[in-house]
Design a protein around this motif. Structure first.
Motif, PDB file in Angstrom:
ATOM      1  N   ASN A   5       0.819  -1.355   0.000  1.00 23.76           N
ATOM      2  CA  ASN A   5       0.099  -0.186   0.103  1.00 23.76           C
ATOM      3  C   ASN A   5       1.079   1.110   0.013  1.00 23.76           C
ATOM      4  OD1 ASN A   5      -2.595  -1.154  -0.036  1.00 23.76           O
ATOM      5  ND2 ASN A   5      -2.711  -1.115   2.239  1.00 23.76           N
ATOM      6  N   PHE A   6       1.926   1.121   0.874  1.00 28.84           N
ATOM      7  CA  PHE A   6       2.947   2.416   0.741  1.00 28.84           C
ATOM      8  C   PHE A   6       3.496   2.585  -0.515  1.00 28.84           C
ATOM      9  CE2 PHE A   6       2.759   1.293   5.086  1.00 28.84           C
ATOM     10  CZ  PHE A   6       2.577   2.842   5.924  1.00 28.84           C
ATOM     11  N   ILE A   7       3.844   1.482  -1.031  1.00 34.48           N
ATOM     12  CA  ILE A   7       4.524   1.522  -2.211  1.00 34.48           C
ATOM     13  C   ILE A   7       3.552   1.964  -3.440  1.00 34.48           C
ATOM     14  CG2 ILE A   7       5.690   0.227  -4.545  1.00 34.48           C
ATOM     15  CD1 ILE A   7       6.674  -1.477  -2.175  1.00 34.48           C
ATOM     16  N   ASN A   8       2.234   1.684  -3.548  1.00 31.94           N
ATOM     17  CA  ASN A   8       1.253   2.020  -4.394  1.00 31.94           C
ATOM     18  C   ASN A   8       0.866   3.533  -4.175  1.00 31.94           C
ATOM     19  OD1 ASN A   8       0.876  -0.429  -5.763  1.00 31.94           O
ATOM     20  ND2 ASN A   8      -0.855  -1.007  -4.522  1.00 31.94           N
ATOM     21  N   THR A   9       1.026   3.968  -2.969  1.00 31.03           N
ATOM     22  CA  THR A   9       0.794   5.487  -2.711  1.00 31.03           C
ATOM     23  C   THR A   9       1.886   6.160  -3.010  1.00 31.03           C
ATOM     24  OG1 THR A   9      -0.403   4.620  -0.739  1.00 31.03           O
ATOM     25  CG2 THR A   9       0.341   7.083  -0.703  1.00 31.03           C
ATOM     26  N   VAL A  10       3.158   6.071  -3.068  1.00 26.80           N
ATOM     27  CA  VAL A  10       4.066   6.672  -3.640  1.00 26.80           C
ATOM     28  C   VAL A  10       4.001   6.755  -4.956  1.00 26.80           C
ATOM     29  CG1 VAL A  10       6.823   6.540  -3.860  1.00 26.80           C
ATOM     30  CG2 VAL A  10       5.716   6.220  -1.709  1.00 26.80           C
ATOM     31  N   ILE A  11       4.068   5.652  -5.527  1.00 27.85           N
ATOM     32  CA  ILE A  11       3.888   5.620  -7.269  1.00 27.85           C
ATOM     33  C   ILE A  11       2.805   6.393  -7.544  1.00 27.85           C
ATOM     34  CG2 ILE A  11       3.239   3.880  -9.338  1.00 27.85           C
ATOM     35  CD1 ILE A  11       5.026   1.960  -7.604  1.00 27.85           C
ATOM     36  N   ALA A  12       1.512   6.154  -6.926  1.00 24.70           N
ATOM     37  CA  ALA A  12       0.055   6.914  -7.258  1.00 24.70           C
ATOM     38  C   ALA A  12       0.478   8.673  -7.060  1.00 24.70           C
ATOM     39  CB  ALA A  12      -0.999   6.800  -6.424  1.00 24.70           C
ATOM     40  N   ALA A  13       1.103   9.070  -5.964  1.00 20.55           N
ATOM     41  CA  ALA A  13       1.647  10.488  -5.932  1.00 20.55           C
ATOM     42  C   ALA A  13       2.432  10.932  -6.841  1.00 20.55           C
ATOM     43  CB  ALA A  13       2.020  10.633  -4.469  1.00 20.55           C
TER      44      ALA A  13
ATOM     45  N   MET B  89       0.031   6.910   5.538  1.00 21.09           N
ATOM     46  CA  MET B  89      -0.229   7.067   4.156  1.00 21.09           C
ATOM     47  C   MET B  89       0.215   8.316   3.544  1.00 21.09           C
ATOM     48  SD  MET B  89      -0.403   3.843   3.262  1.00 21.09           S
ATOM     49  CE  MET B  89      -1.473   3.566   1.693  1.00 21.09           C
ATOM     50  N   LEU B  90      -0.100   9.147   4.416  1.00 22.73           N
ATOM     51  CA  LEU B  90      -0.125  10.857   3.938  1.00 22.73           C
ATOM     52  C   LEU B  90       1.645  11.173   3.895  1.00 22.73           C
ATOM     53  CD1 LEU B  90      -1.332  13.681   3.367  1.00 22.73           C
ATOM     54  CD2 LEU B  90      -1.221  14.065   5.648  1.00 22.73           C
ATOM     55  N   LEU B  91       2.191  10.423   4.540  1.00 24.08           N
ATOM     56  CA  LEU B  91       3.647  10.700   4.397  1.00 24.08           C
ATOM     57  C   LEU B  91       4.247   9.952   3.367  1.00 24.08           C
ATOM     58  CD1 LEU B  91       4.817  10.412   8.341  1.00 24.08           C
ATOM     59  CD2 LEU B  91       4.508  12.530   7.044  1.00 24.08           C
ATOM     60  N   ALA B  92       3.806   8.966   3.060  1.00 18.59           N
ATOM     61  CA  ALA B  92       4.066   7.962   1.729  1.00 18.59           C
ATOM     62  C   ALA B  92       3.808   9.098   0.649  1.00 18.59           C
ATOM     63  CB  ALA B  92       3.636   6.789   1.780  1.00 18.59           C
ATOM     64  N   SER B  93       2.695   9.586   0.479  1.00 24.89           N
ATOM     65  CA  SER B  93       1.988  10.432  -0.447  1.00 24.89           C
ATOM     66  C   SER B  93       3.083  11.773  -0.584  1.00 24.89           C
ATOM     67  CB  SER B  93       0.724  10.741  -0.256  1.00 24.89           C
ATOM     68  OG  SER B  93       0.148  11.595  -1.148  1.00 24.89           O
ATOM     69  N   THR B  94       3.315  12.318   0.541  1.00 23.82           N
ATOM     70  CA  THR B  94       4.264  13.509   0.434  1.00 23.82           C
ATOM     71  C   THR B  94       5.593  13.045  -0.152  1.00 23.82           C
ATOM     72  OG1 THR B  94       5.105  13.173   2.702  1.00 23.82           O
ATOM     73  CG2 THR B  94       3.278  14.561   2.309  1.00 23.82           C
TER      74      THR B  94
ATOM     75  N   LEU C 212      -1.450  10.991 -17.908  1.00 24.10           N
ATOM     76  CA  LEU C 212      -2.796  10.677 -17.478  1.00 24.10           C
ATOM     77  C   LEU C 212      -2.991   9.088 -17.677  1.00 24.10           C
ATOM     78  CD1 LEU C 212      -4.955  13.530 -18.920  1.00 24.10           C
ATOM     79  CD2 LEU C 212      -4.832  12.866 -16.373  1.00 24.10           C
ATOM     80  N   GLY C 213      -2.186   8.771 -18.450  1.00 25.25           N
ATOM     81  CA  GLY C 213      -2.117   6.963 -18.731  1.00 25.25           C
ATOM     82  C   GLY C 213      -1.991   6.262 -17.595  1.00 25.25           C
ATOM     83  N   PHE C 214      -0.828   6.752 -16.469  1.00 24.93           N
ATOM     84  CA  PHE C 214      -0.831   6.121 -15.523  1.00 24.93           C
ATOM     85  C   PHE C 214      -1.790   6.053 -14.600  1.00 24.93           C
ATOM     86  CE2 PHE C 214       3.495   7.670 -16.408  1.00 24.93           C
ATOM     87  CZ  PHE C 214       4.101   6.705 -16.651  1.00 24.93           C
ATOM     88  N   ALA C 215      -2.899   6.365 -14.844  1.00 18.93           N
ATOM     89  CA  ALA C 215      -4.320   6.513 -13.851  1.00 18.93           C
ATOM     90  C   ALA C 215      -4.641   4.846 -13.722  1.00 18.93           C
ATOM     91  CB  ALA C 215      -5.338   7.476 -14.300  1.00 18.93           C
ATOM     92  N   GLY C 216      -4.461   4.420 -14.756  1.00 15.11           N
ATOM     93  CA  GLY C 216      -4.944   2.799 -14.820  1.00 15.11           C
ATOM     94  C   GLY C 216      -3.972   1.618 -14.276  1.00 15.11           C
ATOM     95  N   VAL C 217      -2.889   2.290 -13.861  1.00 13.86           N
ATOM     96  CA  VAL C 217      -1.579   1.434 -13.552  1.00 13.86           C
ATOM     97  C   VAL C 217      -2.097   0.883 -12.065  1.00 13.86           C
ATOM     98  CG1 VAL C 217       0.900   1.203 -13.258  1.00 13.86           C
ATOM     99  CG2 VAL C 217      -0.213   2.086 -15.250  1.00 13.86           C
ATOM    100  N   VAL C 218      -1.914   1.961 -11.062  1.00 14.96           N
ATOM    101  CA  VAL C 218      -2.102   2.033  -9.599  1.00 14.96           C
ATOM    102  C   VAL C 218      -3.365   2.047  -9.233  1.00 14.96           C
ATOM    103  CG1 VAL C 218      -1.340   2.793  -7.640  1.00 14.96           C
ATOM    104  CG2 VAL C 218       0.232   2.984  -9.529  1.00 14.96           C
TER     105      VAL C 218
END
Length: 191
Positions: free
Chosen positions: A3-11, A132-137, A185-191
């Motif tokens: 979840n942390f890795i996904n959050t980092v990639i998403a951010a 998760m907010l720290l991972a996002s930052t 925008l193409g990355f939106a479906g990846v994570v």
């Protein structure tokens, strides 16, 4: 952990500060003329942005919100960013004087960088848990730094390309930024 890795990639990619959230766009065009300078400034931006966003999130979640002082958020974010930029400038001047001479003004301007302040304001509205907010930052700061480096590399390529005279300068910069934004925008479906 995933979840942390996904959050980092998403951010970093899906909700990129510059192309998706549209904050820090001025840095994209101002600091990417030379690849070496863009790389240095990307590292310096990351060194200010991640701690500033983490501290801003901490103060906002655990001090401003419980005390109902949310109206002070913007002032607090700017003070945190300015303080960290000043500390970074002192460290860079002490350990890397040539780097400090080349980027002194840019480091000072990091204190009011719209990417830092904008990301901090976007974090206020985030419903993520604090870890998760720290991972996002972290992902936001990483995405911003990587984007500066990638766009500098792209600009270096099309500076040598056979671009029509009417498209040279800001026109090709904006066109390439728009195409890159569509790619993000193409990355939106990846994570």
């Amino acid at each position: 952990m995933s979840n942390f890795i996904n959050t980092v990639i998403a951010a970093a990619l899906v909700n990129n500060l510059v192309f998706i959230q549209l904050v820090g766009v001025s840095s994209l065009f101002a600091y990417t003329r030379r690849f070496e300078a863009a790389t240095e400034l990307a590292c310096l931006s990351f060194l200010v942005m991640f701690p500033a966003l983490a501290l801003a999130a901490t103060f906002e979640r655990f001090l401003l919100t419980p005390l109902k002082l949310g109206f002070l958020a913007l002032l607090l974010f700017v003070v945190i960013a300015a303080t960290l930029a000043h500390v970074l400038l002192d460290l860079v001047e002490r350990h890397f004087p040539l780097l400090a001479r080349r980027h002194r003004l840019a480091i000072i301007l990091l204190s009011g960088n719209s990417a830092i302040v904008g990301a901090a304001l976007l974090n206020i509205e985030s419903l993520l848990t604090f870890p998760m907010l720290l991972a996002s930052t972290f992902g936001s700061a990483l995405g911003f730094a990587l984007l500066l480096i990638a766009f500098a590399a792209l600009r270096q390529r099309y500076e040598l390309a056979d671009v029509p005279e009417t498209m040279k300068g800001p026109a090709i910069d904006l066109l390439c930024a728009g195409i890159a934004a569509m790619c993000f925008l193409g990355f939106a479906g990846v994570v």
